[in-house]
Design an enzyme around this catalytic site. Sequence first.
Site: not given
Length: 245
Positions: A102, A152, A188, A225
């Site tokens: 990250e 993303d 998602d 989330f």
Amino acid sequence: MSSSDPTPTPEDTAIDATEAGPAHPRSIRSYVMRAGRTTEGQARALAELGPRFVLPYAEQPLDLATTFGRQAPVVLEIGFGMGDATAKIAQALPDTDFIGCEVHEPGVGALLKHIGEMNLGNLRLIRHDAVEVLEHMIAPNSLAGVHIFFPDPWHKKKHNKRRLIQAPLVAKLLTRLAPGGYLHCATDWEPYAQQMLEVLGANPDLANTASGYAEKPAYRPLTKFENRGLRLGHGVWDLVFRKKD
């Protein structure tokens, strides 16, 4: 998530595919820079726990047994966001070692806090582009698995080429996965799930563990989330493929 959102999440993983002209060919990158503020607690965790749990980037392969002090399967996670799910997975699978990549300081600090609070000895972090980490720090055929959760989605069609899960990265990941090792992706965004299924399914060295999308493995917890999305009626798609022997 917009690029101005101050809080990085697992969906912050992306591909930087900005065209710079023919003299500068496009290169794969595993992230997009986001704005964010490091809290006092995260900064303290970085200072106190960083020297032990954050591995410095180096252009030489890690000795994984030395890194973790034992021989165990190693799983790489690309883009862990704020690290909530990563910490829970490491806690649930104590016989597996994890390396999380990250670039965002708040996320690294947040996961270090979890490591301290949960006394996790099987987790190490690298604050660097995961593609370069793969190329230089991970030896061929050394990983038991790779996790890429909620990268993303780059919703606009003209930006789809920036998505992380594309054939070049998958080919690179396969060189680092051991035979039988797995690649677990989750999203998602259904159009991205369809692209993932197409890209992974087209690689002759990968085998799908399901007839299409996989059931969520028990080790992957629901994130805040994800829970929010499910309450709003959004779907979540998991894909689990294995490298053929």
